[in-house]
Design an enzyme around this catalytic site. Structure first.
Site, PDB file in Angstrom:
ATOM      1  N   GLU A 155     -11.854 -11.082  -2.461  1.00 56.44           N
ATOM      2  CA  GLU A 155     -12.106 -10.825  -3.874  1.00 56.44           C
ATOM      3  C   GLU A 155     -11.118 -11.619  -4.727  1.00 56.44           C
ATOM      4  O   GLU A 155     -11.015 -11.400  -5.927  1.00 56.44           O
ATOM      5  CB  GLU A 155     -12.020  -9.336  -4.184  1.00 56.44           C
ATOM      6  CG  GLU A 155     -10.698  -8.693  -3.818  1.00 56.44           C
ATOM      7  CD  GLU A 155     -10.654  -7.226  -4.193  1.00 56.44           C
ATOM      8  OE1 GLU A 155     -10.669  -6.944  -5.393  1.00 56.44           O
ATOM      9  OE2 GLU A 155     -10.606  -6.390  -3.274  1.00 56.44           O
ATOM     10  N   CYS A 175     -12.547  -4.396  -2.003  1.00 56.60           N
ATOM     11  CA  CYS A 175     -11.887  -4.218  -0.699  1.00 56.60           C
ATOM     12  C   CYS A 175     -12.864  -3.860   0.410  1.00 56.60           C
ATOM     13  O   CYS A 175     -12.488  -3.829   1.582  1.00 56.60           O
ATOM     14  CB  CYS A 175     -10.813  -3.147  -0.796  1.00 56.60           C
ATOM     15  SG  CYS A 175      -9.540  -3.551  -1.982  1.00 56.60           S
ATOM     16  N   HIS A 232      -8.554   2.551   4.248  1.00 54.44           N
ATOM     17  CA  HIS A 232      -8.197   1.441   3.360  1.00 54.44           C
ATOM     18  C   HIS A 232      -6.878   1.839   2.682  1.00 54.44           C
ATOM     19  O   HIS A 232      -6.740   2.962   2.189  1.00 54.44           O
ATOM     20  CB  HIS A 232      -9.292   1.221   2.319  1.00 54.44           C
ATOM     21  CG  HIS A 232      -8.832   0.363   1.179  1.00 54.44           C
ATOM     22  ND1 HIS A 232      -8.276  -0.880   1.378  1.00 54.44           N
ATOM     23  CD2 HIS A 232      -8.797   0.585  -0.170  1.00 54.44           C
ATOM     24  CE1 HIS A 232      -7.943  -1.396   0.205  1.00 54.44           C
ATOM     25  NE2 HIS A 232      -8.240  -0.531  -0.748  1.00 54.44           N
TER      26      HIS A 232
END
Ligand code: HMG
Length: 389
Positions: A79, A111, A233
């Site tokens: 990204e 993400c 994450h």
């Protein structure tokens, strides 16, 4: 057919700042950063390092010893890409001398991109027996100096070779998913610094986790006890812990203790590197495999992927008999130990020395060249990549 991760690579630039020093410079109580946020250090990328050079470095490690003639797919998940049109994956493809007969592209969903790439690679290998795929998750997380997000910056890349009969991890086909158009974090095209509704983003992360965990539990009939470890994450290491704690009471005290101990093993590298966006969940995986001595072949891991905007996915993966040979304990400890600490003033100078957002030429400072590949500059609006000889 068992399909999953056969080999892993990890790269982060060889420079970092100490977050207690950053806190002092920002007039913040240092415990807020190290305890409240859960970060000790932050990787710093000079302008000669970007998602291409970091991704190529991680991929070089992941491809060592692989039969390149089997490689049919290269996905760069990022990204913080360097071109609005051309895939950064093509620069990597050239830097690594990969075969011409391949699908090569870049994909994006904040993400979540690394997981989107991994799942696409698994499906590709299932549809093309005998072929392998390379997934690279590479990012530089930038929010800006003295912003609320500054403490959650970072830089690095994880690369994964996806194959049949993988040596490390079987990626199971049991995903629970949740997608919704929300505005918790985004990056307008004119800037390389992300915008975030910080508190809202943390609430949405947890809401998405609770949603996909409940769906997964119902769909598979599994409980927390069926998982040797839960991976998250990691935008910062307190975040995954907050999500884990929302469901921990479902487990026995012994299972809770085990999951919390494995969580600690999974955050060791993130505490010292920071958020690497697409690669953060997989940085947690590398950290767990290299820092936990209690894992065994056959263990099931639970993985929660979150990408702002937002998509959440929970899936499981099973450790394979050869995982320890493929991922030696503390294998990447030297990569972190050999980094150079920067003074906060030096980090601020490097942060400001960014490639231009206009047509002018640019030269990256050779004194900061590092790693196997560098972006030496921009000439005639074209980025110049080469091996760092
Ligand atoms: P903030 O406002 O600076 O922090 O924002 P805070 O005031 O909420 O404090 C953070 C914690 O520190 C709190 O603990 C405080 O109590 C504690 P909590 O209540 O959360 O448990 N604290 C202290 N602890 C010990 N000693 C002290 C002390 N003082 C306070 N003295 C925030 C923090 C993370 C929101 C900010 O840095 C930010 O906006 N970061 C960027 C956004 C982000 O990372 N969001 C995470 C979820 S979204 C996501 O994961 C996706 C993402 O990776 C992007 C993508 O998908 O591409 C970001």
């Amino acid at each position: 057919m068992t399909i999953g991760i056969d080999q892993l690579g990890l790269y982060t630039p060889p420079f970092f700042i100490d977050l207690r020093e950053l806190a002092t410079a920002r007039g913040v109580e240092p415990d807020k950063y190290t305890i409240g946020i859960g970060q000790d250090q932050q990787a710093v990328a000079p302008s000669s390092q970007d998602v291409v050079t970091m991704g190529a470095a991680a991929a070089k490690e992941a491809l060592a010893g692989q039969d390149l003639s089997k490689l049919g797919l290269l996905i760069l998940a990022t990204e913080s890409g360097v071109d609005a049109s051309k895939a950064g994956a093509l620069y990597i493809h050239r830097l690594l001398g990969l075969p011409a007969s391949m699908r090569v592209f870049e994909l994006k969903e904040a993400c979540y991109g690394g997981t989107a790439g991994l799942m696409m690679a698994r499906d590709y290998v299932a549809a093309h027996p005998g072929k392998t795929a390379l997934v690279i998750a590479s990012d530089i997380a930038r929010y800006g100096l003295a912003t609320g997000g500054e403490v959650t910056q970072g830089a690095g890349a994880v690369a994964m070779v996806v194959a049949e009969a993988p040596r490390i991890l079987a990626v199971n086909d049991d995903s629970a998913l949740h997608a919704d158009d929300i505005q918790d974090f985004w990056r307008p095209m004119y800037t390389d610094q992300a915008l975030a509704r910080g508190k809202y983003s943390t609430e949405q992360y947890i809401a998405f986790f609770d949603e996909v965990w409940a769906t997964y539990r119902e769909k598979t009939g599994r409980t927390l006890a069926d998982h040797a470890a839960m991976l998250f994450h990691l935008p910062y290491t307190k975040m995954g812990l907050k999500a884990l704690k929302t469901v921990l009471a479902e487990a026995t005290p012994a299972a809770q203790e085990r999951l919390l101990a494995q969580y600690q093993a999974s955050i060791q590298y993130s505490r010292r590197i920071g958020n690497i966006y697409t690669g953060s969940l997989y940085l947690g995986l590398v950290s767990l495999l290299e820092n936990s001595e209690t894992l065994a072949a056959g263990d099931r891991l639970g993985l929660f992927s979150y990408g702002s905007g937002a998509v959440g996915e929970f899936f499981s993966a099973t450790l394979q008999p050869q995982f320890r040979q493929a991922v030696p304990l503390h294998g990447h400890a030297p990569l972190l130990a050999q980094r150079k600490q920067l003074a906060i003033a030096t980090y601020e100078q490097l942060f400001a020395d960014s490639w231009p957002n206009d047509p002018s030429d640019y030269q990256s400072e050779p004194a900061w060249f590092a790693g196997p590949f560098v972006m030496s500059g921009v000439t005639g609006q074209e980025r110049q990549y080469r091996a760092n000889d």
